[in-house]
Design a protein around this motif. Structure first.
Motif, PDB file in Angstrom:
ATOM      1  N   SER A 120      -4.573  -4.265   5.156  1.00  0.00           N
ATOM      2  CA  SER A 120      -5.301  -3.001   5.228  1.00  0.00           C
ATOM      3  C   SER A 120      -4.424  -1.962   5.908  1.00  0.00           C
ATOM      4  O   SER A 120      -3.512  -2.310   6.668  1.00  0.00           O
ATOM      5  N   TYR A 135       0.851  -1.187   0.000  1.00  0.00           N
ATOM      6  CA  TYR A 135       0.000   0.000   0.000  1.00  0.00           C
ATOM      7  C   TYR A 135       0.885   1.234   0.000  1.00  0.00           C
ATOM      8  O   TYR A 135       2.041   1.187   0.442  1.00  0.00           O
ATOM      9  N   ALA A 175      -1.930  -6.072  -2.388  1.00  0.00           N
ATOM     10  CA  ALA A 175      -2.721  -5.537  -1.277  1.00  0.00           C
ATOM     11  C   ALA A 175      -3.694  -6.542  -0.646  1.00  0.00           C
ATOM     12  O   ALA A 175      -4.163  -6.330   0.477  1.00  0.00           O
ATOM     13  N   GLU A 176      -3.964  -7.635  -1.327  1.00  0.00           N
ATOM     14  CA  GLU A 176      -4.956  -8.575  -0.815  1.00  0.00           C
ATOM     15  C   GLU A 176      -4.535  -9.152   0.527  1.00  0.00           C
ATOM     16  O   GLU A 176      -3.427  -9.664   0.682  1.00  0.00           O
ATOM     17  N   GLN A 183      -3.630   4.107  -1.479  1.00  0.00           N
ATOM     18  CA  GLN A 183      -3.931   3.294  -2.656  1.00  0.00           C
ATOM     19  C   GLN A 183      -3.302   1.915  -2.512  1.00  0.00           C
ATOM     20  O   GLN A 183      -2.270   1.759  -1.860  1.00  0.00           O
ATOM     21  N   LYS A 184      -3.919   0.950  -3.177  1.00  0.00           N
ATOM     22  CA  LYS A 184      -3.381  -0.405  -3.188  1.00  0.00           C
ATOM     23  C   LYS A 184      -2.145  -0.466  -4.076  1.00  0.00           C
ATOM     24  O   LYS A 184      -2.089   0.169  -5.127  1.00  0.00           O
TER      25      LYS A 184
END
Lengths: 110, 114
Positions: free
Chosen positions: B65, B47, B61-62, B56-57
């Motif tokens: 957070s 990120y 990024a999965e 932003q990713k």
């Protein structure tokens, strides 16, 4: 999308020998290239950037747009040069800023 | 040294638990980043955040957070959805000035999930 390739995961040279760490990039525009270094138990830090055309710790790197390369060179390697080296590409106007290669672990043997 | 701090240096968690990695900077940099460093794969961007309250990713990024409520802080949460969370995590911040662009890195956090 831009990409940075460092073909050598591991590189060993003897003290006093010349060393070259290879870096190739793919990007159609005008790139900004960097070399970052990570010594054992230290944080990743900037070694040099192509726009400065500087020599740091005896290392130099020349941007070759024709060959899309930014190889890192030093004429006489020292044992303290042993570290992980990353080549990075910055695309102008990109918020994400840097794309890193997979890195080359350099070992300078006594 | 100084400027960017990451804590803790080592972190151990059981599978299925969320964990938050801390990143603080006192460099007054607007932009901050999270990378994951795995052997043979280099640094991969998780990120990034250009300003407070915006992020932003990156490429991977999965299962992660972030939040950016303060300019100085950019914590990363590794959720139970991240399939392979054991890795070395690096936080960075950046500045672009007359001296050129540079990213400054923290010392990293090594996360082990068992």
């Amino acid at each position: 999308a831009q990409r940075v390739t460092q073909p050598e995961k591991l590189l060993s040279v003897f003290k006093g020998a010349p060393v070259e760490l290879k870096c190739n990039y793919s990007y159609s525009g005008s790139p900004e290239l960097f070399w970052y270094v990570q010594y054992s138990r230290q944080r990743l830090q900037l070694l040099l950037r192509h726009i400065s055309r500087e020599s740091i710790k005896g290392f130099t790197a020349d941007l070759n747009k024709g060959e899309t390369s930014f190889h890192l060179k030093k004429p006489f390697a020292q044992e303290e040069d042993s570290a992980m080296y990353y080549c990075a590409l910055r695309v102008g106007g990109s918020a994400r800023q840097l794309t890193f290669g997979s890195g080359t672990q350099l070992t300078v043997l006594p | 040294d100084g400027g960017i701090t990451q804590s803790p240096k080592y972190l151990f968690r059981k599978e299925g638990q969320n964990v938050t990695l801390s990143c603080e900077q006192n460099l007054n940099h607007d932009a901050m980043y999270w990378y994951r460093q795995d052997p043979g794969q280099g640094l991969r961007l998780i990120y990034y955040s250009q300003i407070v309250n915006d992020f932003q990713k990156g490429d991977i990024a999965e299962g992660y957070s972030v939040s950016r409520e303060k300019k100085e802080s950019f914590p990363l949460t590794v959720t139970s959805a991240q399939k392979n969370p054991t890795a070395f995590y690096l936080c960075a911040s950046s500045i672009s000035s007359g001296g050129g662009y540079e990213q400054y890195f923290g010392p990293g956090t090594r996360l082990t999930v068992t």
